[in-house]
Each structure stands twice: as structure tokens, then as C-alpha cells.
Design an enzyme around this catalytic site. Structure first.
Site, PDB file in Angstrom:
ATOM      1  CE1 TYR A 133       5.821 -75.995   4.437  1.00  0.00           C
ATOM      2  CE2 TYR A 133       5.954 -73.630   4.808  1.00  0.00           C
ATOM      3  CZ  TYR A 133       5.215 -74.751   4.526  1.00  0.00           C
ATOM      4  OH  TYR A 133       3.867 -74.632   4.328  1.00  0.00           O
ATOM      5  NE  ARG A 168      -2.621 -55.672  17.759  1.00  0.00           N
ATOM      6  CZ  ARG A 168      -2.058 -54.560  18.236  1.00  0.00           C
ATOM      7  NH1 ARG A 168      -0.810 -54.573  18.670  1.00  0.00           N
ATOM      8  NH2 ARG A 168      -2.739 -53.436  18.290  1.00  0.00           N
ATOM      9  CE  LYS A 188       3.251 -78.264   8.959  1.00  0.00           C
ATOM     10  NZ  LYS A 188       4.491 -77.659   8.500  1.00  0.00           N
ATOM     11  CG  ASP A 233      11.496 -74.642  10.597  1.00  0.00           C
ATOM     12  OD1 ASP A 233      10.949 -75.419  11.409  1.00  0.00           O
ATOM     13  OD2 ASP A 233      10.920 -74.153   9.617  1.00  0.00           O
TER      14      ASP A 233
END
Ligand SMILES: *Cc1c(COP(=O)(O)O)cnc(C)c1O
Length: 392
Positions: A98, A46, A195, A170
């Protein structure tokens, strides 16, 4: 080195004695320590993992960042970004973000005492007016999705900095290949790597990058403390997908421009939005901050019913949310990716129920245009004015 070279020329496994040509997947949760008091470079995946570290250094080079962090999704990047804020801080958000970003700030971030403002930041005067001495963050996309409006990244960075705030961009729609917001003055850049960065619709991932060492270390802390970091296998998939980012997008952007031009001449189409088109609003501004026009096109038919029929009639353009894959896709943002934005907020003239978004893949132009043409033909009979889908 040019980007084509940088995307494939990197050290795939620093320090590995086997000298592999591809980065190994360190599929391990823990790393053994020398002793109870002496620690090696890695202890727990992690917090740090060699596969992810190779990816993070590639991302930092692409984004021109001090630090880049691969996380579980684009939304995890938004969560990491919001972790830079404290109760009482104010946030200015572009008004065409978004849908998931809108939902996160409205339904989650507000609960921790942030004031959130949605502003049409494509007008610099309106952006400046929304700022106060409590504003800590401005977050925009450019072009905005799905209405393809252009934000002035340099201008917004100046305004944000005047007020002591950070500008975050973004950059999902453009990817690091077509735009480098940190070079234009932004402080933080985020991507949904689901994407174009990964490019094959085979994983969800996100990236957050910062230019300042102090902001980078705050992000590193937020990513580790909240468990946002990308898993080793997904890190490897993203690293592999990124090698072809530039050649994929070269072709996708060129085909998108041809399709946008063909669509704008078709009688079944009432408006087309793509930065390549003559008369596209703020085309000069877009081209001063990006090196390409992107592979996403929006267009309207004038009827929600016709748009729904058109989408259903497509065979190569698959009806899926998301964009940026090698496979072309088509969607109705009003009912799909942006359905979580309340109707009153989706008020910009371009964001109508008939707005179709296509993401252009690497298929041949002729095949893609033939598919859209037959779908436009199939939708013809439905061209009645209606708002049947305006339920969101
Ligand atoms: C998809 C998307 C996101 C969210 O990313 P996920 O990987 O789906 O979590 C954020 N911003 C933009 C612009 C997006 O298109």
C-alpha cells in the site's frame, strides 16, 4: 463454531446488568476509581474502554490471535508495528505494498535509524537473500495490491524465523474471513478495517493482531503510549459492520469472479488480474493459503487515456480510493492510492498508468456488468498508446 456463527454470537456486554443485545457505546473519557489507591478495570479510554474491548476480543477470535488491537486507521496499525523495531534494525518490505505503508517506512520510520529494503518477496530466494542477522521484520501483502501477485506466507514465515525476524502480513485485501496468516506461520497480522472488515465506507479504522503473548504486550504498550486506540463510537460501528463480513464477502467474491471472467473476454481489456481466472499466476499457492479469491479485480486497457475515460464513464462504480465496501468502486491506483510511491519503484510490469482497480460491492451482477460494458464502450475512441498520466 463456524465463522458465520462466531461473527454474531458473542457476549455483547460482559458484566452489564441491563443485558443489552447490542454492545453499549461507552462514550466516556474517564472511569471513576474506588479510591486514590484502588483501581477498577478501566480508568481512561485511551488505555481501555469496554466497547473497544468487546471489539478486540471479537478480532482476536477472527484472527486466531493472542491479542488484537483496534486502532484509528490501517496506518495506525503500521505505526504500532514499526514500534516493535529499534534503531539499527533492518526491515524487508514486499515491493508492492500500500502506498501509505511505503511512504511511512521511507519518510518516517527511516528517521529513527531503520534500514528499509524493498524486495520482490514473491520469489523466496530473493526474500532469503535480503535477510541479514539484523533483520527484525518482514512485511508483505498477499495478493499484493494493485498487481495481485501472491506471496508464499508459509515459506516467508520459515525464512523470517530462520533469521530470528517476525513475519507480518497486511491482510487488508483478504480480511480475516478469507485468510488467517497467523495460522500459516505469520507472527503479526494487520488490517485496514476501513475496507472489508467494516464494509460500509463509513469509518477509518485498523487492526493489529499477534500470536505471541510477549509481542502482544509490546503492541498493547505501543498503542497506549502513542494514543493509537480506536474511539468508542468507531469501535461500535466496526463491531456492527463485522457481523455481516462473511455474508457480504460471499456475495462480493462470487460477483467479482463473474465480472473478472466477463472482463477477460472483452476486446477493450488487455489483461485482467483476479485469482479466480484460469491461468492466474500462483493460483494454487493462493488457494492453499486463502479460502476465497477476494472482491478486488485489477485490469488494463492498454491506454492510460482510455482507462481514465472508462472510470469517468462509470455510474455505479464510484470513483473513490479504498475498497471492500458494500458499494462498488473504481480507481486508477497509479494516480490515486499509490501516487506516493516514486515512479522508479512502481516498476513491476503490471503496475502501469492504465491499471484500473475495481472493488465489487453487493449490487446485482447484471447492473454492474452493464455499467462496465457501457464505460468500456465510451472509452473505445481513446485507445491510443500514451503515457500522459505517467507523472505520478
Ligand atoms: C488502506 C490500506 C492501508 C491503510 O489503511 P487506512 O485505514 O487507510 O489508514 C494499509 N494497507 C492496505 C493494504 C490498505 O489497503
Amino acid at each position: 463454531m463456524e465463522i458465520y456463527t462466531r461473527l454474531v454470537q458473542f457476549s455483547p456486554a460482559p458484566g452489564d446488568k441491563c443485558r443489552p443485545s447490542s454492545t453499549p457505546i461507552y462514550q466516556t473519557a474517564t472511569f471513576e476509581q474506588d479510591s486514590a489507591t484502588e483501581f477498577g478495570d478501566y480508568d481512561y479510554s485511551r488505555s481501555g474502554n469496554p466497547t473497544r474491548d468487546v471489539l478486540n476480543s471479537q478480532l482476536a477470535i477472527l484472527d486466531h490471535a493472542y491479542g488484537s488491537f483496534a486502532v484509528n486507521s490501517g496506518m495506525a496499525a503500521i505505526v504500532a508495528l514499526a514500534s516493535l523495531l529499534e534503531a539499527g534494525d533492518e526491515v524487508v518490505l514486499g515491493d508492492d505494498l500500500y502506498g501509505g505503508t511505503y511512504r511511512y517506512f521511507e519518510r518516517i520510520a527511516r528517521k529513527s535509524g531503520l534500514t528499509v529494503r524493498h524486495v520482490d518477496t514473491t520469489g523466496l530466494a530473493a526474500a532469503r537473500e535480503a535477510m541479514t542477522d539484523k533483520t527484525r521484520l518482514v512485511l508483505v501483502e498477499s495478493p499484493t495490491n494493485p498487481t495481485m501477485r501472491i506471496n508464499d506466507i508459509r515459506g516467508l514465515a520459515e525464512i523470517a524465523h530462520e533469521f530470528g525476524a517476525l513475519l507480518a502480513v497486511d491482510n487488508t485485501l483478504m480480511s480475516p474471513y478469507l485468510c488467517a496468516p497467523l495460522i500459516l506461520g505469520a507472527d503479526v497480522v494487520i488490517h485496514s478495517a476501513t475496507k472489508a472488515l467494516s464494509g460500509h465506507a463509513d469509518l477509518t479504522a485498523g487492526v493489529i493482531s499477534a500470536i505471541d503473548p510477549e509481542v502482544s504486550s509490546q503492541i498493547a504498550f505501543a498503542v497506549n503510549a502513542q494514543g493509537l486506540a480506536l474511539a468508542p463510537f468507531d469501535s461500535w460501528l466496526l463491531l456492527r459492520g463485522m457481523k455481516t463480513l462473511a455474508i457480504r464477502l460471499d456475495r462480493q467474491v462470487a460477483t467479482a469472479a463473474r465480472l473478472a471472467a466477463a472482463l477477460s473476454e472483452h476486446s477493450g481489456v488487455s489483461a485482467v488480474y483476479h485469482p479466480s481466472l484460469p491461468g492466474f499466476a500462483n493460483q494454487d499457492l493462493h488457494r492453499s493459503q486463502c479460502t476465497g479469491d477476494g472482491n478486488v479485480i485489477s485490469f488494463q486497457t492498454g491506454s492510460a487515456e482510455a482507462s481514465a475515460r472508462l472510470i469517468e464513464a462509470c455510474k455505479l462504480f464510484r470513483t473513490t480510493v479504498s475498497f471492500g465496501s458494500v458499494t462498488s468502486s473504481i480507481s486508477l491506483p497509479f494516480c490515486m492510492s499509490h501516487a506516493s510511491i516514486p515512479l522508479g519503484v512502481r516498476e513491476h510490469r503490471a503496475f502501469t498508468p492504465d491499471l484500473i482497480r475495481v472493488s465489487v460491492g453487493i449490487e446485482a451482477f447484471g447492473d454492474l456488468w452493464a455499467d462496465l460494458e457501457q464505460a468500456l464502450e465510451a472509452a473505445k475512441g481513446a485507445r491510443l498508446p500514451d503515457l500522459a498520466l505517467a507523472t505520478g
